[in-house]
Design an enzyme around this catalytic site. Structure first.
Site, mmCIF file in Angstrom:
data_model
loop_
_atom_site.group_PDB
_atom_site.id
_atom_site.type_symbol
_atom_site.label_atom_id
_atom_site.label_comp_id
_atom_site.label_asym_id
_atom_site.label_seq_id
_atom_site.Cartn_x
_atom_site.Cartn_y
_atom_site.Cartn_z
ATOM 1 N N ARG A 97 0.872 -1.222 -0.140
ATOM 2 C CA ARG A 97 -0.040 -0.023 0.124
ATOM 3 C C ARG A 97 0.851 1.272 0.011
ATOM 4 N NH1 ARG A 97 -4.571 -0.119 4.318
ATOM 5 N NH2 ARG A 97 -2.751 0.457 5.775
ATOM 6 N N LYS A 138 -2.804 6.266 0.944
ATOM 7 C CA LYS A 138 -2.909 6.659 2.504
ATOM 8 C C LYS A 138 -2.033 8.042 2.339
ATOM 9 C CE LYS A 138 -2.832 4.554 6.947
ATOM 10 N NZ LYS A 138 -4.431 4.408 7.242
ATOM 11 N N GLU A 151 -16.461 6.569 3.583
ATOM 12 C CA GLU A 151 -15.647 6.042 4.744
ATOM 13 C C GLU A 151 -16.497 6.494 6.113
ATOM 14 O OE1 GLU A 151 -11.994 4.592 5.104
ATOM 15 O OE2 GLU A 151 -11.396 5.752 3.307
#
Ligand SMILES: *Cc1c(COP(=O)(O)O)cnc(C)c1O
Length: 342
Positions: A83, A186, A222
């Site tokens: 990620r 992220k 989210e």
């Protein structure tokens, strides 16, 4: 005196606590250098570093768990490495090779082994890998130099109250991320965008917010810095959206949900569907699952309620994932890695 001796493990907050060492590595002239160890908590970077001006920054969060058997385990660290590479690609930063990522997290744990909380305290060692543009630019373009570092900090449970349902509120006047933006990686910038609505929610007594899709405001995106899931009719339902950060916890819960006989659906979830869920929760590394007790929609003045105690499926999912992380039940998916020699 050994300062770890003063730690009240059972009452640690989810926050920064000084440890002995952190590790760092620099990308210069097109390649990564050697990993360096330091005890300094500060970093010295150029005032024109792109991280400071243009948000070239990405991070990861994972934990080391001390098991009942005394062993220290990491949970799916390879997924964090992957990620972070995706995040780097997404905002034009130098990628951290998996080998370097691994070396850094293992080194950071080993060097700070005395800060790994004992089993049974509810506390864990949180690892924070960090990558940012450290080289100077004034025009908007990627830096030529990058810094990768990993620090660790012992943390208590994310919610002091424990595994108890929390109230959250729907946000309609702010977006965390755009459909074709950076929500799926992220990066720090996403967090900056979420702070105003999150702060308002906290002031009004909510633990977190529920973002909707930025384009139509019709679908659940989210739950603040966590993924959302709902449960009904034997199904684990979680939103599919290009602006959601792919949570490793959610990915794992989906597998466990199947293992315990739930059907998994990853699809658009209309906000109205909140009225039909038997259970709802937010998931991420920090809390594993935060059961949602109620969702308040301030614009529509509607409240969706799920009760004051966590539902049976959320509880089962939480207990199972935690037991895998702490080595108490068989890790049949091969998710954990033992950090040897601690
Ligand atoms: C990190 C993060 C999560 C949780 O991901 P995990 O891999 O499960 O810890 C969820 N949403 C956002 C926005 C995140 O940044």
């Amino acid at each position: 005196m050994d300062n770890s001796m003063n730690i009240d493990w059972g009452n640690l907050p989810f926050g920064y606590h000084k440890t002995d060492y952190n590790v760092r590595c620099y990308y210069r002239n097109g390649s990564w250098g050697e990993l360096e160890i330091t005890s300094s908590e500060s970093i010295n970077i150029h005032m024109a570093a792109t991280a400071l001006h243009y948000g070239q920054e990405a991070f990861e969060g994972l934990k080391a768990y001390r098991g009942k058997d005394g062993k220290v385990r990491l949970f799916r660290w390879e997924e964090n490495a992957k990620r972070m590479a995706k995040s780097a690609e997404g905002i034009m930063m130098a990628k951290v090779p998996e080998k370097l990522f691994k070396e850094a997290i293992f080194k950071a744990i080993e060097l700070n082994a005395k800060f790994i909380p004992p089993y049974g305290t509810g506390a864990t060692l949180y690892l924070r890998p960090l990558l940012f543009g450290s080289g100077p630019q004034v025009g908007v373009k990627p830096a030529d130099e990058y810094m990768f570092m990993v620090f660790v900090t012992p943390v208590g449970p994310y919610f002091k109250e424990g595994f108890k349902p929390v109230p959250i509120e729907v946000v309609r006047d702010y977006d965390r991320a755009a459909p074709l933006g950076t929500g799926n990686i992220k990066v720090g910038g996403n967090y900056a965008a979420s702070m105003r609505p999150a702060n308002r929610a906290h002031k009004d007594g909510f633990a977190s917010v529920l973002f909707l899709d930025a384009l139509e405001k019709k679908y659940i995106d989210e739950a603040g810095p966590a993924n959302f899931f709902g449960i009904k009719d034997g199904r684990y339902i979680t939103p599919q959206s290009s602006s959601i950060l792919p949570s490793i916890t959610n990915m794992s819960l989906e597998k466990i949900a199947e293992d315990i006989g739930l059907k998994v659906e990853r699809r658009s979830v209309p906000i109205e569907e909140l009225a039909t869920f038997e259970e709802a929760g937010a998931c991420g590394t920090a809390a594993i699952i935060s059961p949602i007790g109620k969702v308040y929609d301030r614009v529509k003045d509607v409240t969706y309620e799920y009760g004051d105690i966590a539902g049976p499926y959320s509880t089962k999912l939480y207990i199972t994932l935690r037991a895998i992380q702490e080595g108490e039940i068989e890790d049949k998916h091969g998710w954990t890695t033992i950090v040897e020699g601690l």
